[in-house]
Design a protein around this motif. Structure first.
Motif, PDB file in Angstrom:
ATOM      1  N   GLN A  80       3.536  10.681   3.937  1.00  0.00           N
ATOM      2  CA  GLN A  80       2.579   9.605   3.692  1.00  0.00           C
ATOM      3  C   GLN A  80       3.179   8.244   4.055  1.00  0.00           C
ATOM      4  OE1 GLN A  80       1.700  10.359  -0.497  1.00  0.00           O
ATOM      5  NE2 GLN A  80      -0.311  11.161   0.071  1.00  0.00           N
ATOM      6  N   THR A  81       4.446   8.049   3.728  1.00  0.00           N
ATOM      7  CA  THR A  81       5.115   6.788   4.070  1.00  0.00           C
ATOM      8  C   THR A  81       5.132   6.578   5.578  1.00  0.00           C
ATOM      9  OG1 THR A  81       6.526   6.976   2.111  1.00  0.00           O
ATOM     10  CG2 THR A  81       7.263   5.492   3.860  1.00  0.00           C
ATOM     11  N   MET A 125      -0.306   6.752  -6.716  1.00  0.00           N
ATOM     12  CA  MET A 125      -1.536   7.484  -7.014  1.00  0.00           C
ATOM     13  C   MET A 125      -1.371   8.981  -6.742  1.00  0.00           C
ATOM     14  SD  MET A 125      -5.365   6.800  -5.536  1.00  0.00           S
ATOM     15  CE  MET A 125      -4.776   6.875  -3.832  1.00  0.00           C
ATOM     16  N   THR A 126      -0.803   9.328  -5.602  1.00  0.00           N
ATOM     17  CA  THR A 126      -0.737  10.737  -5.213  1.00  0.00           C
ATOM     18  C   THR A 126       0.399  11.483  -5.908  1.00  0.00           C
ATOM     19  OG1 THR A 126       0.594  10.135  -3.276  1.00  0.00           O
ATOM     20  CG2 THR A 126      -1.787  10.308  -2.979  1.00  0.00           C
ATOM     21  N   LEU A 157       0.813  -1.209   0.000  1.00  0.00           N
ATOM     22  CA  LEU A 157       0.000   0.000   0.000  1.00  0.00           C
ATOM     23  C   LEU A 157       0.850   1.264   0.000  1.00  0.00           C
ATOM     24  CD1 LEU A 157      -3.019  -0.736   2.386  1.00  0.00           C
ATOM     25  CD2 LEU A 157      -3.090  -0.163  -0.051  1.00  0.00           C
ATOM     26  N   ILE A 173      -0.218   3.972  -2.794  1.00  0.00           N
ATOM     27  CA  ILE A 173      -0.619   5.332  -2.417  1.00  0.00           C
ATOM     28  C   ILE A 173       0.357   6.355  -2.971  1.00  0.00           C
ATOM     29  CG2 ILE A 173      -0.915   6.886  -0.448  1.00  0.00           C
ATOM     30  CD1 ILE A 173      -2.028   4.480   1.100  1.00  0.00           C
ATOM     31  N   ILE A 198       1.635   5.541   6.875  1.00  0.00           N
ATOM     32  CA  ILE A 198       1.289   4.148   6.574  1.00  0.00           C
ATOM     33  C   ILE A 198       2.067   3.186   7.455  1.00  0.00           C
ATOM     34  CG2 ILE A 198       1.252   2.383   4.769  1.00  0.00           C
ATOM     35  CD1 ILE A 198       1.042   4.685   2.743  1.00  0.00           C
TER      36      ILE A 198
END
Length: 367
Positions: free
Chosen positions: A232-233, A185-186, A178, A182, A236
């Protein structure tokens, strides 16, 4: 409602769609792409898993047993080893998915009805683990040489041992992937609209008039989003550890370095899209064409080994394919970034090519 005016509006929209090549491509391309990907490229019935063989007995019976396992089609010999430890190192580096260990006293074990072959499996991929379990049902034909009773299928003479995820928890396999999904996508979307947004707002002329070079402008567009990708990493990783107890067996620093490689690859791809798109909506449409193959062919949703060879070649061109091998190797198998250097080089090469093309494309649009 005036039908004549309504027809005029409908005709206008159809003519506008005809001039919009990206929209036309999506009208035909999306159903074709999904049909091909789901109907042809996606295969849950795994065959030909890369296997390492450590035949310590090296007898006619042991070689016949290995050949019987290969004949099932589940595994395909990819490497040879002298000891189980060597197979474990290959598993950790991601060079093989399955290791077959035949002990020196193979024939005696078969004749006594004991465990005679051990199959080591990279359990970080639960689908691979399920496929390898089929080997445990294979009967070993070697007892006649020792005067014993031939074993029956499923008698437990072939033991399958899963490493890195013996509990077969799906979250252990999904959460590291994921991160890549993610970020893909971003990051591609953010930079995909970056230059287009400047053009639509009228800021491009101001940027052109400044002493900032084209390369400086492109790199400057990338760096802020790279910091966002690292945030973001982190989110997650923390949620994966807190909610699903997903381990990080390798170096956390290497996890972040791998994330940086993917972030840069996706950002440069987004920049290239941004130089090609005429509007932000077009940029989002083109991003979809990148995201759909990435999530379906990279090995995140469906096993990479089950895809046809031609599709695998195409998937090798996707950054997410190489990142998944990196992140699962580091987080789940405890491998270092340097042990997975082919994937590192692939991401670096992709970034260099995409950045070069984006800069060249940007120069042409300014002339």
């Amino acid at each position: 409602m005036n039908l004549r005016r309504l027809f005029a509006i409908v005709l206008k929209e159809l003519r506008q769609m005809r001039r919009d090549r990206v929209t036309l491509a999506m009208i035909v391309g999306i159903p074709v792409m999904q049909l091909v990907l789901f109907g042809y490229a996606i295969n849950l019935n795994l065959r030909g898993l890369d296997a390492g063989i450590a035949d310590q007995a090296n007898t006619a019976a042991s070689r016949a047993a290995v050949m019987d396992m290969v004949a099932t089609g589940v595994i395909a010999p990819a490497a040879e080893a002298d000891t189980p430890q060597q197979l474990m190192e290959m598993l950790r580096r991601g060079e093989i998915s399955v290791g077959v260990v035949v002990p020196p006293d193979f024939e005696r074990r078969v004749s006594e009805g004991r465990e005679a072959v051990q199959v080591l499996v990279d359990g970080s991929d639960t689908v691979v683990q399920s496929a390898a379990i089929q080997l445990a049902q294979l009967p070993l034909q070697g007892a006649a040489a020792g005067g014993g009773r031939p074993p029956q299928a499923g008698s437990g003479q072939i033991a399958v041992v899963a490493f890195y995820n013996p509990e077969r928890r799906s979250a252990v396999n999904i959460v590291p992937g994921l991160i890549g999904v993610i970020l893909t996508m971003t990051m591609v979307l953010f930079t995909g609209v970056a230059i287009v947004r400047e053009r639509e707002r009228g800021n491009m002329e101001l940027l052109i008039a400044t002493p900032v070079s084209r390369s400086e402008l492109m790199v400057g567009k990338v760096l802020p989003y790279a910091a966002i990708g690292l945030v973001q990493t982190t989110v997650i990783l923390l949620l994966g550890l807190w909610l699903f107890q997903v381990p990080v067996l390798g170096s956390v620093l290497h996890v972040y370095l791998a994330a940086v490689l993917l972030i840069l690859a996706n950002l440069t791809l987004g920049l290239l899209i941004s130089t090609r798109a005429q509007s932000q909506f077009q940029a989002m449409q083109m991003t979809f064409f990148v995201f759909l193959p990435s999530i379906l062919l990279s090995g995140f949703m469906f096993p990479f080994a089950g895809m046809p060879r031609v599709v695998q070649w195409f998937a090798e061109a996707l950054p997410l394919t190489h990142f998944l091998r990196l992140i699962r190797g580091i987080m789940l198998r405890g491998a270092s970034l340097w042990e997975l250097w082919p994937e590192v080089l692939a991401l670096l090469a992709f970034t260099a090519v995409m950045m070069t093309l984006a800069i060249l494309r940007f120069r042409k649009r300014l002339d």
